[in-house]
Enzyme design. Structure first.
Site, PDB file in Angstrom:
ATOM      1  N   ASP A 198      30.688  12.897  32.759  1.00  0.00           N
ATOM      2  CA  ASP A 198      29.547  13.574  32.134  1.00  0.00           C
ATOM      3  C   ASP A 198      29.976  14.881  31.467  1.00  0.00           C
ATOM      4  O   ASP A 198      29.263  15.878  31.525  1.00  0.00           O
ATOM      5  CB  ASP A 198      28.484  13.837  33.217  1.00  0.00           C
ATOM      6  CG  ASP A 198      27.153  14.283  32.636  1.00  0.00           C
ATOM      7  OD1 ASP A 198      26.871  13.944  31.485  1.00  0.00           O
ATOM      8  OD2 ASP A 198      26.405  14.989  33.341  1.00  0.00           O
TER       9      ASP A 198
ATOM     10  N   ASN B 213      14.299   2.463  31.904  1.00  0.00           N
ATOM     11  CA  ASN B 213      14.416   3.923  31.986  1.00  0.00           C
ATOM     12  C   ASN B 213      15.732   4.421  31.402  1.00  0.00           C
ATOM     13  O   ASN B 213      16.082   5.586  31.554  1.00  0.00           O
ATOM     14  CB  ASN B 213      14.260   4.403  33.424  1.00  0.00           C
ATOM     15  CG  ASN B 213      15.317   3.843  34.361  1.00  0.00           C
ATOM     16  OD1 ASN B 213      16.216   3.100  33.940  1.00  0.00           O
ATOM     17  ND2 ASN B 213      15.219   4.167  35.638  1.00  0.00           N
TER      18      ASN B 213
ATOM     19  N   CYS C  78       8.918  -6.136  34.605  1.00  0.00           N
ATOM     20  CA  CYS C  78       8.599  -4.949  35.401  1.00  0.00           C
ATOM     21  C   CYS C  78       8.481  -3.716  34.505  1.00  0.00           C
ATOM     22  O   CYS C  78       9.325  -3.477  33.639  1.00  0.00           O
ATOM     23  CB  CYS C  78       9.669  -4.726  36.458  1.00  0.00           C
ATOM     24  SG  CYS C  78       9.428  -3.234  37.462  1.00  0.00           S
TER      25      CYS C  78
ATOM     26  N   SER D 108      13.655  16.069  33.775  1.00  0.00           N
ATOM     27  CA  SER D 108      15.035  16.541  33.919  1.00  0.00           C
ATOM     28  C   SER D 108      15.414  17.467  32.772  1.00  0.00           C
ATOM     29  O   SER D 108      16.050  18.509  32.976  1.00  0.00           O
ATOM     30  CB  SER D 108      16.001  15.354  33.967  1.00  0.00           C
ATOM     31  OG  SER D 108      15.908  14.679  35.194  1.00  0.00           O
TER      32      SER D 108
ATOM     33  N   ASP E  89      13.591  12.278  39.953  1.00  0.00           N
ATOM     34  CA  ASP E  89      14.001  10.941  40.408  1.00  0.00           C
ATOM     35  C   ASP E  89      12.877   9.911  40.319  1.00  0.00           C
ATOM     36  O   ASP E  89      13.026   8.794  40.817  1.00  0.00           O
ATOM     37  CB  ASP E  89      14.471  10.992  41.871  1.00  0.00           C
ATOM     38  CG  ASP E  89      15.828  11.645  42.040  1.00  0.00           C
ATOM     39  OD1 ASP E  89      16.649  11.550  41.108  1.00  0.00           O
ATOM     40  OD2 ASP E  89      16.067  12.254  43.103  1.00  0.00           O
TER      41      ASP E  89
END
Length: 324
Positions: A146, A167, A204, A229, A255
């Site tokens: 990252d 997501n 879903c 975030s 989260d």
């Protein structure tokens, strides 16, 4: 190619690229990585128009750096000279114990309770490269966690480690999504894995339905400028008033889309001592958060990713919640 016959079973020597893959995967397991996948380095042709469209829609908000190094972001051979292989690695961070948020009702993303993952995983990547050089020979390459223009989720999918959920996170059928991704980009020929072609999210929409700020605008497309975030970490200005009452007590990261994901029922507690919350963090009450000082901030978050916000940023986030 020589062939050795032992008890009527013919054993063929392993090809160099396959042998390299075997060494890499055994090393990953030895260093505590949960999964390791391998892909041939090259231009991510399918991602180019998606990334360009995402940037044109300003979904990156104030994260201007995401528009930098466009070519390098799509092609690791421009990031690491002579790169032939991208090794994608998964490292679990799902907590083993009740998190301190239960006491204060102030929430941090699960990854932020322990030591900053950049330090933990970077140490492992450095050791990884040293081991490979000892066992295989001179290898040129770099480890990334990252910290550079690497499309880590796309490379992990290409390496067969999972699929991109609605997501936008990488999902793995055996452990969900509570893990860190990191990469070794190296100039070594390694036998690649097969990409995972199937999307196991199906119909879903749990993550889309649960997001309180409507940051998931399409299947796998995130308007980062609306993500909690982003608002609590990346945004440097005041949090827009339109998000009043929608932050659900998150002051660093979020989260929600992972907590509601059915695949995360397979999450298992991590085994990394450096990810355990420190005692000082466990003892913070809601009033402690509201009145946090520079001294307390420095002591509690000395090795934490929360230091990214600095004290001013954290106080801004806490004040935004408590003024609702």
């Amino acid at each position: 190619m020589s062939v050795e016959k032992i008890k009527d079973v013919y054993l063929y020597p392993m090809a160099p690229a396959e042998n390299n893959a075997s060494i890499i995967k055994s090393t990953a397991k030895r260093l505590g990585f949960d999964f390791c996948g391998i892909a041939k380095a090259g231009f991510l042709e399918e991602e180019a128009p998606r990334l360009e469209d995402w940037l044109n829609r300003n979904y990156n908000g104030e994260m201007g750096y995401l528009s930098n190094h466009f070519d390098k972001r799509l092609d690791p051979t421009k990031l690491v000279e002579g790169a032939k292989t991208v090794v994608s690695l998964v490292y679990n961070y799902y907590p083993s114990n009740e998190l301190p948020a239960e006491k204060s009702d102030i929430k941090l993303a699960k990854y932020a309770y322990g030591e900053d993952y950049h330090f933990v995983i970077r140490d492992k990547l450095n050791e990884f490269l040293e081991i490979l050089r000892e066992e295989i020979g001179e290898i040129d390459g770099r480890g990334f966690v990252d910290s550079a223009p690497v499309m880590e989720r796309q490379w992990a999918q290409k390496a067969g480690l999972g699929w991109l959920g609605k997501n936008s996170l990488l999902l793995n059928r055996e452990m969900g999504s509570f893990f860190f991704l990191s990469e070794l980009i190296i100039d070594l020929e390694v036998a690649p894995d097969t990409p995972l072609a199937k999307d196991y999210c199906g119909t879903c929409t749990a993550c889309i339905d649960a997001c309180p700020t409507d940051a998931i605008v399409d299947n796998g497309v995130i308007d980062a400028s609306r993500c909690i975030s982003y608002l609590t970490i990346e945004l440097k200005e005041a949090i827009p008033n339109e998000f009043k009452g929608k932050m659900e007590n998150w002051v660093f990261g979020c989260d929600i889309c992972q907590d509601v994901c059915p695949w995360n029922r397979f999450s298992k507690p991590h085994q990394e001592p450096r990810f355990q919350p420190n005692d000082e963090l466990k003892e913070l009450s809601k009033s402690d958060w509201q009145e946090i000082t520079e001294e307390t901030f420095g002591k509690v978050f000395k090795k934490s990713a929360v230091k990214r916000t600095k004290l001013a940023g954290l106080k801004r986030n806490v004040d935004f919640l408590t003024s609702n």
